[in-house]
Design a protein around this motif. Sequence first.
Motif, PDB file in Angstrom:
ATOM      1  N   GLU A   1       0.829  -1.211   0.000  1.00  0.00           N
ATOM      2  CA  GLU A   1       0.000   0.000   0.000  1.00  0.00           C
ATOM      3  C   GLU A   1       0.862   1.260   0.000  1.00  0.00           C
ATOM      4  OE1 GLU A   1      -3.128  -0.177  -0.404  1.00  0.00           O
ATOM      5  OE2 GLU A   1      -3.481  -2.313   0.005  1.00  0.00           O
ATOM      6  N   ASP A   2       1.989   1.210   0.691  1.00  0.00           N
ATOM      7  CA  ASP A   2       2.853   2.391   0.804  1.00  0.00           C
ATOM      8  C   ASP A   2       3.517   2.750  -0.515  1.00  0.00           C
ATOM      9  OD1 ASP A   2       2.255   2.610   3.500  1.00  0.00           O
ATOM     10  OD2 ASP A   2       3.913   1.292   4.098  1.00  0.00           O
ATOM     11  N   ILE A   3       3.942   1.740  -1.280  1.00  0.00           N
ATOM     12  CA  ILE A   3       4.677   2.046  -2.516  1.00  0.00           C
ATOM     13  C   ILE A   3       3.755   2.552  -3.630  1.00  0.00           C
ATOM     14  CG2 ILE A   3       6.481   0.372  -1.965  1.00  0.00           C
ATOM     15  CD1 ILE A   3       5.278  -1.529  -3.992  1.00  0.00           C
ATOM     16  N   LEU A   4       2.444   2.435  -3.432  1.00  0.00           N
ATOM     17  CA  LEU A   4       1.517   2.951  -4.443  1.00  0.00           C
ATOM     18  C   LEU A   4       1.598   4.467  -4.563  1.00  0.00           C
ATOM     19  CD1 LEU A   4      -1.709   0.834  -3.773  1.00  0.00           C
ATOM     20  CD2 LEU A   4      -0.083   0.585  -5.653  1.00  0.00           C
ATOM     21  N   LYS A   5       2.115   5.119  -3.530  1.00  0.00           N
ATOM     22  CA  LYS A   5       2.209   6.575  -3.533  1.00  0.00           C
ATOM     23  C   LYS A   5       3.323   7.072  -4.461  1.00  0.00           C
ATOM     24  CE  LYS A   5       0.842   6.433   1.334  1.00  0.00           C
ATOM     25  NZ  LYS A   5       1.281   6.697   2.734  1.00  0.00           N
ATOM     26  N   TRP A   6       4.223   6.183  -4.840  1.00  0.00           N
ATOM     27  CA  TRP A   6       5.337   6.589  -5.679  1.00  0.00           C
ATOM     28  C   TRP A   6       4.889   6.739  -7.127  1.00  0.00           C
ATOM     29  CZ3 TRP A   6       9.479   2.573  -3.651  1.00  0.00           C
ATOM     30  CH2 TRP A   6       9.656   2.785  -2.286  1.00  0.00           C
ATOM     31  N   PRO A   7       5.446   7.700  -7.849  1.00  0.00           N
ATOM     32  CA  PRO A   7       5.038   7.944  -9.256  1.00  0.00           C
ATOM     33  C   PRO A   7       5.241   6.714 -10.142  1.00  0.00           C
ATOM     34  CG  PRO A   7       6.375   9.757  -8.417  1.00  0.00           C
ATOM     35  CD  PRO A   7       6.457   8.676  -7.388  1.00  0.00           C
ATOM     36  N   GLY A   8       4.206   6.347 -10.870  1.00  0.00           N
ATOM     37  CA  GLY A   8       4.294   5.271 -11.841  1.00  0.00           C
ATOM     38  C   GLY A   8       4.114   3.872 -11.279  1.00  0.00           C
ATOM     39  N   ILE A   9       4.203   3.723  -9.955  1.00  0.00           N
ATOM     40  CA  ILE A   9       4.136   2.376  -9.384  1.00  0.00           C
ATOM     41  C   ILE A   9       2.727   1.799  -9.507  1.00  0.00           C
ATOM     42  CG2 ILE A   9       4.366   1.030  -7.265  1.00  0.00           C
ATOM     43  CD1 ILE A   9       7.008   1.856  -8.505  1.00  0.00           C
ATOM     44  N   LYS A  10       1.712   2.619  -9.223  1.00  0.00           N
ATOM     45  CA  LYS A  10       0.342   2.112  -9.282  1.00  0.00           C
ATOM     46  C   LYS A  10      -0.021   1.670 -10.697  1.00  0.00           C
ATOM     47  CE  LYS A  10      -4.401   3.161  -7.859  1.00  0.00           C
ATOM     48  NZ  LYS A  10      -4.966   2.406  -8.974  1.00  0.00           N
ATOM     49  N   GLU A  11       0.397   2.450 -11.696  1.00  0.00           N
ATOM     50  CA  GLU A  11       0.096   2.092 -13.076  1.00  0.00           C
ATOM     51  C   GLU A  11       0.765   0.765 -13.445  1.00  0.00           C
ATOM     52  OE1 GLU A  11       1.069   4.959 -12.015  1.00  0.00           O
ATOM     53  OE2 GLU A  11      -0.646   6.284 -12.430  1.00  0.00           O
ATOM     54  N   TRP A  12       2.037   0.621 -13.042  1.00  0.00           N
ATOM     55  CA  TRP A  12       2.757  -0.625 -13.336  1.00  0.00           C
ATOM     56  C   TRP A  12       2.093  -1.804 -12.631  1.00  0.00           C
ATOM     57  CZ3 TRP A  12       5.255  -3.785  -9.720  1.00  0.00           C
ATOM     58  CH2 TRP A  12       5.966  -4.845 -10.256  1.00  0.00           C
ATOM     59  N   MET A  13       1.728  -1.606 -11.369  1.00  0.00           N
ATOM     60  CA  MET A  13       1.119  -2.678 -10.592  1.00  0.00           C
ATOM     61  C   MET A  13      -0.235  -3.095 -11.167  1.00  0.00           C
ATOM     62  SD  MET A  13       0.639  -2.833  -6.450  1.00  0.00           S
ATOM     63  CE  MET A  13       2.347  -2.388  -6.204  1.00  0.00           C
ATOM     64  N   ASP A  14      -1.030  -2.113 -11.608  1.00  0.00           N
ATOM     65  CA  ASP A  14      -2.332  -2.433 -12.190  1.00  0.00           C
ATOM     66  C   ASP A  14      -2.181  -3.208 -13.492  1.00  0.00           C
ATOM     67  OD1 ASP A  14      -3.615  -1.208 -10.108  1.00  0.00           O
ATOM     68  OD2 ASP A  14      -3.986   0.684 -11.161  1.00  0.00           O
ATOM     69  N   ARG A  15      -1.138  -2.853 -14.274  1.00  0.00           N
ATOM     70  CA  ARG A  15      -0.902  -3.577 -15.535  1.00  0.00           C
ATOM     71  C   ARG A  15      -0.491  -5.030 -15.268  1.00  0.00           C
ATOM     72  NH1 ARG A  15       1.996   1.064 -17.015  1.00  0.00           N
ATOM     73  NH2 ARG A  15       3.950  -0.101 -16.763  1.00  0.00           N
ATOM     74  N   GLN A  16       0.327  -5.213 -14.251  1.00  0.00           N
ATOM     75  CA  GLN A  16       0.867  -6.548 -13.978  1.00  0.00           C
ATOM     76  C   GLN A  16      -0.093  -7.426 -13.179  1.00  0.00           C
ATOM     77  OE1 GLN A  16       3.845  -7.914 -14.983  1.00  0.00           O
ATOM     78  NE2 GLN A  16       4.247  -6.097 -16.227  1.00  0.00           N
ATOM     79  N   PHE A  17      -0.778  -6.829 -12.194  1.00  0.00           N
ATOM     80  CA  PHE A  17      -1.543  -7.641 -11.236  1.00  0.00           C
ATOM     81  C   PHE A  17      -2.998  -7.181 -11.049  1.00  0.00           C
ATOM     82  CE2 PHE A  17       2.957  -7.512  -9.962  1.00  0.00           C
ATOM     83  CZ  PHE A  17       3.276  -8.852 -10.049  1.00  0.00           C
ATOM     84  N   THR A  18      -3.454  -6.238 -11.839  1.00  0.00           N
ATOM     85  CA  THR A  18      -4.827  -5.704 -11.787  1.00  0.00           C
ATOM     86  C   THR A  18      -5.047  -4.761 -10.604  1.00  0.00           C
ATOM     87  OG1 THR A  18      -5.626  -7.761 -12.795  1.00  0.00           O
ATOM     88  CG2 THR A  18      -7.281  -6.287 -11.852  1.00  0.00           C
ATOM     89  N   ASN A  19      -4.738  -5.210  -9.377  1.00  0.00           N
ATOM     90  CA  ASN A  19      -4.879  -4.356  -8.196  1.00  0.00           C
ATOM     91  C   ASN A  19      -4.028  -4.923  -7.057  1.00  0.00           C
ATOM     92  OD1 ASN A  19      -6.521  -6.433  -6.823  1.00  0.00           O
ATOM     93  ND2 ASN A  19      -8.113  -5.814  -8.295  1.00  0.00           N
ATOM     94  N   THR A  20      -3.909  -4.178  -5.961  1.00  0.00           N
ATOM     95  CA  THR A  20      -3.051  -4.610  -4.847  1.00  0.00           C
ATOM     96  C   THR A  20      -3.595  -5.867  -4.169  1.00  0.00           C
ATOM     97  OG1 THR A  20      -4.222  -3.076  -3.386  1.00  0.00           O
ATOM     98  CG2 THR A  20      -2.174  -2.310  -4.378  1.00  0.00           C
TER      99      THR A  20
END
Length: 502
Positions: A421-440
């Motif tokens: 949850e903490d690393i989602l605040k970093w730029p670009g991480i949420k977009e990469w994570m959503d592409r790879q795993f859909t959601n946290t």
Amino acid sequence: GINAEYMGVQSKMKKYNMLDQAKYIPLRLSHEERKQLNILIAALHVSEYVDKVDLPRYQRQDLIISELKDLLHIIWGWGLHIACGSKELRVNTKEISETNEEGDGDTAMKSDEVVDRVDKVYLKENGDYFASLFEIGRRYKIMNPDKMRSDYGKLLYMMQDACSPESIRGLGFNPYKPIVTVEQVLRQLDLLDLLNDPRLEKATASISTDDPNELEQHKKTKEALIVELCNEFAGSDPKDPKYDALERCIRSIDDANCYVRDNVCTLDQMIEYLHYFFGKSEIDKSRTLEIWRGKGGSCLSHDHSTQFVFVLQSLTLWKVVQLHMFRLWHVVEEDMLDAKQPYRYRYTGQGYNRVQPAYRISSEMRSVLHEAMQEVGKGWVGLSVVHLGDNDVPNALNFIDKYTQVPRIINPIVKCIQGTEDILKWPGIKEWMDRQFTNTENLKCVILRDFFRHGFDGSGDDGGSCIDGRLTSAWNWCQQLSNKKYLPVFQLTGFSSFDGQF
């Protein structure tokens, strides 16, 4: 911090009264003992004892005595150097040399004569010092399992040889001394009543919070209670040796409780994840824990419900082991240093090892296993065999080394799950994570599903469904992390390695 409920762990620990726990909790080292510890660690660092002694040969006793004396010479020399406070170690020939018939008492001897004199007089006379020094090293290791990773094994193997009747005769003293425990010191001080004082539990309690103000307040409350207890039971003079000993006893209990609770809470957190993500009555295909022998490296075949129970039982067993870790460690040393049960140095399929019976720790593990079975309350899945003193786990040291590594496996996984949850605040991480795993939520499920399936699939050199094989499979999964697509998530949440630092 870990979000598991500390109160739940405290309630489990209350089943064992404080006196029983204090029998196995090692006493914190004093300032002077820490100086002696540095001597021991430095000597073990430069010693090649195990490399020279542990070779397949028929006659080893003379070599063992020779190497033991070499190590003791190093310790004695450095100890004398520190005691004298000199920059250069010198031998007082008035005390150590024998008077030459044609010379005076100050006539210096040759180095080999000095060494011979040291062997005959000073090593034997300082036997209590060496035994105390070795006890300090063992006590420090039990309180700090992440320290002395290789040196402790060298120390215990050295003592294993030194405690044999032949070595005791050759050295002139017995190097064994029981671990100094909290109960032992309180008994000597006639202060066992402290263990029944309700304030002691509060003075050694832990909390789980990230609030710095709350932590600071908790720390002040504990410090005030420690001072209050010391003043009441040992007088009000902090310089009094009795006061210092009592304070170290209380802080030793605090250290032990924190160590056990942290490790147990981490395993409780994993069990909570297991129930949350995979414990529902209806599980879709993306959350099934089903494994098949020969698929994905698995050596076992379990349907979802069987694998769920298998993982739950394994995690519970590890948790109970952590709960009793200090007691188990004492029993391990009793087995390792039992001269009546000598080891055999032989090939085990995993290289040459010291194979020694371990009846005490085997009995303790059966009790631990029974406790884990009762807590889970379901039919045991897999084998309940505890390997000890055989090719898989040659001796008690190998056993305790395996289970001290459980936190090194579990803690990084829990930290990664909690840190997503903490690393989602970093730029670009949420977009990469959503592409790879859909959601946290799905990311957490992917990581945990992979661990619960292939960290408990019987893989590894000596894997399987037995008690020892479960831990081997988990380590095998750790070795494969570099090939996982979620490795960047571990790295972004602060992961460096499962093994820690030596």
